[in-house]
Design a protein around this motif. Structure first.
Motif, PDB file in Angstrom:
ATOM      1  N   ARG A 126      42.821  42.937  84.665  1.00 49.95           N
ATOM      2  CA  ARG A 126      44.077  43.237  83.968  1.00 49.95           C
ATOM      3  C   ARG A 126      43.822  43.230  82.468  1.00 49.95           C
ATOM      4  O   ARG A 126      43.145  42.331  81.956  1.00 49.95           O
ATOM      5  N   ILE A 127      44.344  44.254  81.784  1.00 47.94           N
ATOM      6  CA  ILE A 127      44.183  44.300  80.331  1.00 47.94           C
ATOM      7  C   ILE A 127      45.546  44.387  79.656  1.00 47.94           C
ATOM      8  O   ILE A 127      46.546  44.771  80.269  1.00 47.94           O
ATOM      9  N   LYS A 128      45.562  44.005  78.393  1.00 47.66           N
ATOM     10  CA  LYS A 128      46.783  44.042  77.589  1.00 47.66           C
ATOM     11  C   LYS A 128      46.502  44.818  76.310  1.00 47.66           C
ATOM     12  O   LYS A 128      45.477  44.615  75.669  1.00 47.66           O
ATOM     13  N   LEU A 129      47.421  45.716  75.954  1.00 49.70           N
ATOM     14  CA  LEU A 129      47.314  46.464  74.699  1.00 49.70           C
ATOM     15  C   LEU A 129      48.559  46.169  73.878  1.00 49.70           C
ATOM     16  O   LEU A 129      49.680  46.460  74.313  1.00 49.70           O
ATOM     17  N   VAL A 130      48.381  45.563  72.709  1.00 44.97           N
ATOM     18  CA  VAL A 130      49.511  45.212  71.847  1.00 44.97           C
ATOM     19  C   VAL A 130      49.597  46.222  70.708  1.00 44.97           C
ATOM     20  O   VAL A 130      48.628  46.450  69.995  1.00 44.97           O
ATOM     21  N   GLN A 131      50.770  46.821  70.563  1.00 43.15           N
ATOM     22  CA  GLN A 131      50.996  47.783  69.480  1.00 43.15           C
ATOM     23  C   GLN A 131      52.261  47.387  68.724  1.00 43.15           C
ATOM     24  O   GLN A 131      53.175  46.767  69.283  1.00 43.15           O
ATOM     25  N   THR A 132      52.310  47.750  67.448  1.00 43.20           N
ATOM     26  CA  THR A 132      53.443  47.399  66.592  1.00 43.20           C
ATOM     27  C   THR A 132      54.087  48.655  66.036  1.00 43.20           C
ATOM     28  O   THR A 132      53.429  49.475  65.402  1.00 43.20           O
ATOM     29  N   LEU A 133      55.372  48.798  66.304  1.00 41.86           N
ATOM     30  CA  LEU A 133      56.165  49.897  65.760  1.00 41.86           C
ATOM     31  C   LEU A 133      57.021  49.326  64.639  1.00 41.86           C
ATOM     32  O   LEU A 133      57.841  48.433  64.869  1.00 41.86           O
ATOM     33  N   ALA A 134      56.788  49.787  63.413  1.00 40.20           N
ATOM     34  CA  ALA A 134      57.490  49.237  62.248  1.00 40.20           C
ATOM     35  C   ALA A 134      58.260  50.334  61.545  1.00 40.20           C
ATOM     36  O   ALA A 134      57.855  51.499  61.535  1.00 40.20           O
ATOM     37  N   MET A 135      59.405  49.970  60.981  1.00 39.13           N
ATOM     38  CA  MET A 135      60.207  50.938  60.221  1.00 39.13           C
ATOM     39  C   MET A 135      61.101  50.177  59.259  1.00 39.13           C
ATOM     40  O   MET A 135      61.310  48.965  59.387  1.00 39.13           O
ATOM     41  N   ILE A 289      68.493  57.861  60.661  1.00 41.62           N
ATOM     42  CA  ILE A 289      67.076  58.169  60.423  1.00 41.62           C
ATOM     43  C   ILE A 289      66.258  56.882  60.515  1.00 41.62           C
ATOM     44  O   ILE A 289      66.647  55.850  59.961  1.00 41.62           O
ATOM     45  N   ALA A 290      65.148  56.937  61.223  1.00 38.26           N
ATOM     46  CA  ALA A 290      64.184  55.827  61.234  1.00 38.26           C
ATOM     47  C   ALA A 290      63.218  56.064  60.076  1.00 38.26           C
ATOM     48  O   ALA A 290      62.375  56.955  60.136  1.00 38.26           O
ATOM     49  N   TYR A 291      63.337  55.275  59.017  1.00 38.73           N
ATOM     50  CA  TYR A 291      62.575  55.505  57.787  1.00 38.73           C
ATOM     51  C   TYR A 291      61.196  54.830  57.850  1.00 38.73           C
ATOM     52  O   TYR A 291      61.031  53.762  58.441  1.00 38.73           O
ATOM     53  N   ASP A 292      60.228  55.479  57.207  1.00 37.00           N
ATOM     54  CA  ASP A 292      58.877  54.905  57.003  1.00 37.00           C
ATOM     55  C   ASP A 292      58.310  54.337  58.300  1.00 37.00           C
ATOM     56  O   ASP A 292      57.805  53.218  58.339  1.00 37.00           O
ATOM     57  N   MET A 293      58.358  55.108  59.348  1.00 34.10           N
ATOM     58  CA  MET A 293      57.931  54.606  60.651  1.00 34.10           C
ATOM     59  C   MET A 293      56.415  54.671  60.779  1.00 34.10           C
ATOM     60  O   MET A 293      55.775  55.635  60.355  1.00 34.10           O
ATOM     61  N   SER A 294      55.846  53.637  61.373  1.00 33.79           N
ATOM     62  CA  SER A 294      54.410  53.613  61.639  1.00 33.79           C
ATOM     63  C   SER A 294      54.178  52.923  62.968  1.00 33.79           C
ATOM     64  O   SER A 294      54.951  52.057  63.378  1.00 33.79           O
ATOM     65  N   LEU A 295      53.095  53.325  63.642  1.00 31.73           N
ATOM     66  CA  LEU A 295      52.707  52.707  64.906  1.00 31.73           C
ATOM     67  C   LEU A 295      51.247  52.307  64.789  1.00 31.73           C
ATOM     68  O   LEU A 295      50.385  53.148  64.527  1.00 31.73           O
ATOM     69  N   SER A 296      50.973  51.016  64.943  1.00 33.93           N
ATOM     70  CA  SER A 296      49.602  50.527  64.843  1.00 33.93           C
ATOM     71  C   SER A 296      49.214  49.838  66.137  1.00 33.93           C
ATOM     72  O   SER A 296      50.066  49.400  66.910  1.00 33.93           O
TER      73      SER A 296
END
Length: 747
Positions: A126-135, A289-296
């Motif tokens: 089992r694996i886990k992938l953590v991602q961050t959606l920021a705005m 509007i979702a401003y300055d959105m980034s996904l890391s």
């Protein structure tokens, strides 16, 4: 529902002598109905419930201090969420939300017992992938300054924030209001004589405040205090604010089901890994509007490997807008407008082949007020992706997935349009005739189907072609009423999803018009290549506000395979010495102490806080319009300026920068190759992804830096093994327990 649940509901239904309060007799019944429950726990529940009901009756709706009661706003939010879940369940054809849960639980249990084409599994990972959606989202700062010129202290200070709409109706429940941040108070409720105190609240609108269009509200309140034995009450003049609609987001992950890597069932052959896609699609179906959105993204982490399988997963980069793979781990998506979509394709490698299944997703919302109701993600799903295909006419990318887990054939059954996330059912076709010809490693396959249906279709045909990689060169179709039509080559592929088979299957996706009848597909595929195959694997997928709202998505993946691979890499390092003759000019940035500057301020949505003057300057450097700062040591406040027009002496303020230039005379300097320097801490600007990482060594920290194109330097703290990545440096100093670099003796 347990017997204890029934006893509790009976006790609070309002028919007893104490109304909604739980009497001693009812408490005794609850104890009797739960033999396995702790008496202390039940007593604590009853005490909290009765305190809450009594306070609500007297219009005390929110807990203050250490009050053991429930929040009315939070309780109402949970009830509304429950109603929405119930409405959703009924709309989907279920009796209620419990019926939906129980039905799907049975489906998932049956799915585990399904007949599978994937036999011979000997290990599960089992694996886990953590991602961050920021705005960035909208927030308001309410500030109250209390200046006490009297000889007596101002005591018993109370403030009640009151928000009303244009009709003067109370609207506090439509906003998340933080606890007050107080400065220069004595005992949290008084301001001493001849001093000035301040209070500040961060106010963030809920979705209900402005669902579809900009709405005006007024923030005021009541201010009470006592001074010299006299009690004073003041009504605070309301200030108008305009609230714009929030975005509402739906996050869908499309995770490739089949992974290509080394086949543990082939001897003396190590098949190469083929990158597979994890596609994150974010749709804004709201009116804001979702401003300055980034996904890391972080690297995938193995969280369960019972048999100790030597398998590794690695994120290698991302793709935006179907471009080339870029070796970075943050996608800056910019502003996402209403009714629009952003897509990021993450690319990963796995050292062993396998099959992903049992996906799950967990969304966690972080915001300055710690209020879960401020989440703007309303929907999140993970899909088993079989193939990225194309719409035959528009060439739009589409995602072929398996959505209904009761599908006994394990075949894909749903197609998603990438630009809208609209879905359509896929019909499975059977091949009537199939003919394959092989010349010098090239394959031509002809498949005939007969059908009277229209819409998206999928067919699989078995062949006797030996297992290998076969790139598709062309795909065409023809029927009796039309000439030959060329189709996207992505819509056909050779693979056998049963890793034990030594021959290939042909797979085709198409969208048929209403007049379809007999259709002939012709595939031309490239020359032979290295043999590859597939095994068995399992997965699940996880995803700020000048207020910043960040959402973490945790993906749990289960990988099943069957052998081990061990790779050893040896790195060698060469140190060189370079002799150069230089004239060196150094610009030293300093800040004028006890000086409060004046100039054109750069507006911010809330007052900025910085622990040091250098971190305040770092904020300024990130804004193109910012040239100067003023930092107040006591309040840790940071003010940004575009221009400088003068200033005045004021204790505790630092303003600038003041740049001093020094020039050294030409000379001969011997610079060593850059290395990690012990007992040294650098100062500089962090990379955009400010996450502080834990690493066992400074060398491992430097390795993390090399994975980020922005990173040029690192600071590693030995005591707690924290790794900070810097994009630039502007200075440094000796500090025990830190390691920084890379630095030469010239730095």
């Amino acid at each position: 529902m347990t017997q204890f649940d029934r006893s509790f509901l009976n006790a609070v239904d309002g028919d007893s002598t104490e109304g909604k309060l739980i009497t001693d007799e009812e408490a005794g019944d609850m104890m009797d109905d739960c033999n396995d429950c702790s008496e202390d726990v039940i007593t604590s529940i009853i005490e909290r419930w009765n305190t809450t009901m009594a306070n609500w009756k007297h219009n005390i709706l929110e807990p203050t201090g250490n009050a053991n009661m429930m929040s009315f706003a939070r309780f109402k939010s949970l009830i509304n969420d429950l109603k929405k879940q119930n409405e959703y369940s009924v709309a989907k054809g279920y009796g209620d939300y419990l019926d939906m849960f129980n039905t799907n639980y049975v489906i998932l249990e049956n799915y585990k017992k399904e007949p599978s084409e994937e036999k011979g599994v000997c290990a599960v990972v089992r694996i886990k992938l953590v991602q961050t959606l920021a705005m960035t989202r909208e927030a308001f700062s309410a500030q109250l300054e209390i200046k006490n010129n009297d000889d007596n202290p101002i005591e018993n200070i109370t403030v009640r924030i009151m928000i009303t709409n244009k009709n003067n109706e109370m609207s506090n429940t439509k906003f998340s209001i933080s606890n007050a941040t107080i400065v220069n108070f004595n005992d949290d409720s008084s301001v001493l004589s001849k001093t000035t105190g301040s209070m500040e609240w961060l106010i963030i609108p809920y979705y209900e405040a402005s669902p579809e269009e900009t709405t005006d509200y007024y923030i005021g309140g009541e201010f009470g205090y006592s001074i010299g034995g006299e009690t004073v009450s003041i009504v605070l003049t309301p200030t108008k604010i305009s609230v714009v609609p929030d975005p509402r987001l739906s996050v869908h992950y499309f995770w490739e089901k089949y992974v290509w890597g080394d086949n543990p069932f082939t001897e003396n052959v190590t098949e190469p890994s083929k990158p597979f896609a994890v596609i994150a699609t974010i749709r804004n179906f709201g009116f804001g509007i979702a401003y300055d959105m980034s996904l890391s993204s972080g690297q995938p982490e193995i969280i369960e490997n019972e048999k100790g399988l030597l398998v590794d997963f690695k994120l290698i980069g991302l793709t935006l807008d179907d471009g080339e793979i870029e070796p970075k781990f943050e996608a800056n998506l910019g502003d996402l407008g209403p009714k629009s979509i952003s897509t990021v394709k993450w690319w990963m490698n796995c050292t062993l082949q396998g099959i992903f299944k049992n996906f799950s997703i967990n969304i966690k919302n972080k915001n300055p007020n710690g209020d879960p109701k401020l989440s703007i993600i309303d929907d999140s799903q993970v899909h088993e992706l079989f193939q990225q295909v194309k719409e035959p006419e528009s060439n739009e990318t589409m995602y072929l997935v398996r959505k209904r887990f009761t599908n006994e054939t394990l075949a894909p059954d749903t197609i998603y349009y990438s630009t809208t996330l609209i879905t359509d059912n896929v019909t499975i076709l059977e091949a009537e005739e199939i003919e394959t010809n092989e010349v010098d490693g090239s394959i031509q396959a002809t498949i005939k189907v007969r059908t009277n249906i229209s819409g998206p279709v999928y067919l699989k045909a078995k062949t006797l072609i030996g297992k290998r990689i076969l790139p598709i060169k062309s795909l065409t179709k023809a029927n009796h009423s039309s000439s030959e039509i060329e189709l996207p080559v992505t819509n056909a592929w050779f693979v056998n999803y049963n890793y034990k088979k030594d021959v290939l299957d042909i797979h085709i996706f198409d969208i048929l018009p209403s007049n379809s009848d007999s259709i002939v597909y012709t595939i031309n595929a490239g020359k032979d290549n290295i043999i590859t195959s597939t095994t068995q694997t399992t997965t699940s997928t996880p995803t700020s506000t000048s207020t910043t709202t960040s959402t973490s998505t945790t993906t749990t993946t289960t990988t099943t395979t069957s052998t081990t691979t061990n790779t050893t890499t040896t790195n060698s390092t060469t140190t060189t010495t370079t002799t150069t003759t230089t004239t060196k000019t150094t610009n030293t940035i300093t800040f004028k102490p006890n000086w409060q500057m004046k100039g054109k301020r750069i507006p911010t949505k809330k007052p900025l806080k910085s622990k040091t003057v250098t971190s305040c300057w770092t904020r300024c450097e990130r804004k193109k319009s910012c040239n100067f700062i003023s930092w107040f040591k006591r309040g840790k406040t940071c003010t940004l300026f575009a221009t400088y027009t003068g200033g005045r002496k004021k204790a505790g303020f630092y303003s600038g920068p003041v740049i001093a230039t020094t020039t050294t005379t030409p000379g001969t300097t011997t610079c060593s190759d850059p290395v990690l320097r012990k007992n040294w801490i650098l100062m500089g600007m962090k990379v955009a992804d400010k996450t502080i990482i834990k690493t066992r060594t400074a060398t491992a920290c430097w390795a993390k830096c090399q994975l980020n194109p922005e990173c040029s330097f690192i600071i590693w703290k030995k005591r707690n093994r924290l790794c900070t990545r810097l994009a630039t440096k502007w200075g440094g100093k000796k500090k025990r327990g830190f390691v920084s670099g890379l630095l030469s003796n010239c730095d």
